[in-house]
Design a protein around this motif. Structure first.
Motif, mmCIF file in Angstrom:
data_model
loop_
_atom_site.group_PDB
_atom_site.id
_atom_site.type_symbol
_atom_site.label_atom_id
_atom_site.label_comp_id
_atom_site.label_asym_id
_atom_site.label_seq_id
_atom_site.Cartn_x
_atom_site.Cartn_y
_atom_site.Cartn_z
ATOM 1 N N THR A 1 -6.761 5.902 3.818
ATOM 2 C CA THR A 1 -7.674 5.000 4.536
ATOM 3 C C THR A 1 -8.730 4.406 3.611
ATOM 4 N N ASN A 2 -9.010 5.069 2.482
ATOM 5 C CA ASN A 2 -10.051 4.580 1.569
ATOM 6 C C ASN A 2 -9.477 4.060 0.254
ATOM 7 N N ASP B 1 -8.563 1.193 -0.792
ATOM 8 C CA ASP B 1 -9.178 -0.036 -1.300
ATOM 9 C C ASP B 1 -10.585 0.205 -1.840
ATOM 10 N N ALA B 2 -11.237 1.265 -1.410
ATOM 11 C CA ALA B 2 -12.602 1.547 -1.851
ATOM 12 C C ALA B 2 -12.645 2.245 -3.209
ATOM 13 N N ILE B 3 -11.514 2.740 -3.663
ATOM 14 C CA ILE B 3 -11.473 3.427 -4.957
ATOM 15 C C ILE B 3 -11.335 2.360 -6.034
ATOM 16 N N ASP B 4 -12.410 2.186 -6.810
ATOM 17 C CA ASP B 4 -12.463 1.106 -7.796
ATOM 18 C C ASP B 4 -11.593 1.376 -9.021
ATOM 19 N N TRP C 1 -11.267 12.063 -7.469
ATOM 20 C CA TRP C 1 -11.628 11.782 -6.080
ATOM 21 C C TRP C 1 -10.868 12.713 -5.148
ATOM 22 N N THR D 1 0.825 -1.199 0.000
ATOM 23 C CA THR D 1 0.000 0.000 0.000
ATOM 24 C C THR D 1 0.863 1.255 0.000
#
Length: 172
Positions: free
Chosen positions: A51-52, A54-57, A65, A9
């Motif tokens: 922190t997000n 993984d949520a960004i496709d 974003w 990451t």
């Protein structure tokens, strides 16, 4: 779903920060007009991205974003700064001079004079000055944006600064 390893990451996040830091800072500065507040918004934005992540496709959508997040956080910061309860206002304390009509009029006149000086500059020289001083680009970035050698950009900026200093000398 297992969380990605910190090494992977961090390795994937560092280029995102390098690539988008200037953009996020510019967005924050345009809203807040304060370098310290803009720096805070940049940190908050990249912390939220971290922190997000993984949520960004769509990785291609990261810049959008980041810009949206920075803008929202900057406006949130403005809203928090404005919220002063009416009963806490001290009418005995005079308003700062910068809000006095004479101060506002003087700054407005100075801005008009500066715009006039910039408008009379040759277009490439003015554009160099705008990119360097308004957009905060480095010399090499200005050169790339205008497809000019860095030495030409440096010369144009020197002439632009001399012109501005000479033309606005009465405002000092």
């Amino acid at each position: 779903m297992p969380a990605p390893t910190a090494v992977r990451t961090a390795a994937s996040f560092a280029p995102i920060v390098r690539r988008h830091s200037r953009l996020v800072h510019t967005v924050a500065m345009r809203v807040l007009h304060s370098r310290a507040d803009a720096d805070d918004v940049v940190q908050e934005t990249f912390l939220a991205a971290w922190t997000n992540l993984d949520a960004i496709d769509d990785p291609a959508a990261i810049s959008g974003w980041l810009v949206t997040t920075a803008r929202r956080r900057a406006y949130d910061r403005l809203r928090r700064a404005v919220r002063v309860p009416f009963d806490e206002l001290d009418e005995a304390v005079p308003a700062p001079d910068r809000h006095a009509p004479a101060g506002v009029a003087e700054r407005t006149s100075l801005v008009a004079a500066a715009r006039d000086v910039l408008a009379r500059m040759p277009a490439p020289q003015r554009r160099c000055w705008e990119l360097r001083h308004l957009d905060g680009l480095a010399y090499a970035e200005v050169a790339t944006a205008l497809d000019l050698p860095v030495s030409t950009v440096r010369g144009m900026l020197v002439r632009a600064r001399e012109t501005i200093a000479r033309e606005l000398a009465t405002w000092r």
